[in-house]
Write a protein that holds these residues in place. Sequence first.
Motif, PDB file in Angstrom:
ATOM      1  N   ARG A 188      20.469 -37.069 -32.858  1.00 45.13           N
ATOM      2  CA  ARG A 188      20.432 -35.564 -33.457  1.00 45.13           C
ATOM      3  C   ARG A 188      18.628 -35.637 -32.697  1.00 45.13           C
ATOM      4  O   ARG A 188      18.575 -34.142 -32.559  1.00 45.13           O
ATOM      5  N   TYR A 230      24.899 -39.183 -29.162  1.00 37.74           N
ATOM      6  CA  TYR A 230      24.418 -38.026 -28.285  1.00 37.74           C
ATOM      7  C   TYR A 230      25.016 -36.938 -28.254  1.00 37.74           C
ATOM      8  O   TYR A 230      24.498 -35.508 -28.285  1.00 37.74           O
ATOM      9  N   SER A 233      27.210 -35.807 -31.437  1.00 41.67           N
ATOM     10  CA  SER A 233      26.329 -34.309 -31.855  1.00 41.67           C
ATOM     11  C   SER A 233      26.153 -33.813 -31.341  1.00 41.67           C
ATOM     12  O   SER A 233      25.883 -32.293 -32.437  1.00 41.67           O
ATOM     13  N   SER A 239      28.684 -32.595 -36.519  1.00 42.49           N
ATOM     14  CA  SER A 239      28.712 -34.265 -37.065  1.00 42.49           C
ATOM     15  C   SER A 239      26.886 -33.755 -35.808  1.00 42.49           C
ATOM     16  O   SER A 239      26.259 -34.296 -35.476  1.00 42.49           O
ATOM     17  N   ARG A 240      26.687 -32.534 -36.348  1.00 39.48           N
ATOM     18  CA  ARG A 240      25.109 -32.050 -35.567  1.00 39.48           C
ATOM     19  C   ARG A 240      23.760 -32.715 -36.458  1.00 39.48           C
ATOM     20  O   ARG A 240      23.100 -33.123 -34.808  1.00 39.48           O
ATOM     21  N   TRP A 242      23.742 -36.528 -36.848  1.00 39.40           N
ATOM     22  CA  TRP A 242      24.511 -37.904 -36.546  1.00 39.40           C
ATOM     23  C   TRP A 242      23.409 -38.494 -36.159  1.00 39.40           C
ATOM     24  O   TRP A 242      22.502 -37.670 -35.044  1.00 39.40           O
ATOM     25  N   ARG A 243      22.993 -39.732 -36.758  1.00 40.00           N
ATOM     26  CA  ARG A 243      21.199 -40.234 -36.092  1.00 40.00           C
ATOM     27  C   ARG A 243      21.424 -41.311 -35.222  1.00 40.00           C
ATOM     28  O   ARG A 243      20.986 -41.917 -34.479  1.00 40.00           O
TER      29      ARG A 243
END
Length: 427
Positions: A188, A230, A233, A239-240, A242-243
């Motif tokens: 993210r 990436y 995300s 899913s923005r 997401w890590r």
Amino acid sequence: MTMTNLLGLLVLLLGGLALVAADQGYEGYRIYEVTPQNAVQGKLLHQLSLEGFDFLSESRLPGRPSRVIVSPAQLETFETVLRGQKLAHTLVNDNLGASIAKEFALRQLQRRLSPITGKGRLSTERYYTHEEIINYIDDLADRFPRRVFVKTVGWSFERRVLKTITITNGDGRSGKKVIFMDGGFHAREWISPAAVLYVIDQLVEQFEQNADLLEDYDWVILPLVNADGYEHSQSSTLSRMWRKTRQPYTYAGQTCYGADPNRNFGFHWNEEGASSNPCADTYAGPTPFSEPETIVVRDLMHSLADRGVMYLTIHSYGNYILYPWGWTSDLPDTWEDLDAVARTGAEAIKAVTGTVYTYGSSTNVLYIAAGASDDYGFYAGFNISITMELTGAGSIGFNPPVTRIDEFVTETWIGIRAMAEKLIEIY
């Protein structure tokens, strides 16, 4: 209510934030800025991060704010903690979902208005996809064949290509010292690859202005470590935030995806600050180097270690320049060199822009986080190993609004250039 009782209540009432977000989006989620006034409050905030709260930035230092996402289901319990511990706080975003939706709408418009062919320079007017980043460095190698070399170094779990770009001054000398740099560990943190791309631009397109940095050093850069995360995300509003990576793991009858690549390195792996729960954002993975992406970084470190002098990894956010150790509060024997390089970067940024970066060892400035890449880079033989946590901005924090990308990446370059100059002076 005592802090122990509060934490017990949290364990009972909190669901896994990442799981809720993945299933239902972020509508009604809030972002709070919380500022600990003493060490006890700082410890409490860190404990919250281990109990399911998603911290966008976290500090253990009194007077330094942390930012945390709070779901609707967590809100009542969180406010009980705030009141019970008299924690200074501010609501900075009352609907994260709405902010993410707005960001995505703008991003889609920008991509329609300015499609990228993969040729020529990238602007600082938007965030780019993995494919666009790869096309860009490939094009640089075509346009500057004497100074730029691109190499495939591995593949992500979902089979996205991972490439390094090696930047030289073209004099043909072999065996030069190396600065190894990467970005995009956490999915993210979109500003991280953006900042790395700007460094590449400065070293290649603006070579004449920065030739001194390439006289005795080659720069080897992996622009995007966590390509799968990436892209995930960027795929939807759900899913923005997401890590992690995207390799699936089974836990308690459910499938949870990914490990935290910055807890997956095999040096003090899965100790304090990492989780054994596959559904947690700080999941260390089932074994060290379980993720193909961290294997790539590890192998690069070892292949470069005989010439590698500095490892630099770019994260977001929090205005920190950090060095080992992250697994203990003890300092390395050569901490003074590490401190000198970090201090030089922080002072350069402050002198030019006024932005204040805190520098120091990861554990003493932030919190213990074992299994990270900077500790491993130092362990693998790099004299200087630095994590740079960039400035945050906007309603989400990880990514400045596109109108401010240029401001942030140029500020980052000021610090990186100063650290490189100090490195050259010392080594």
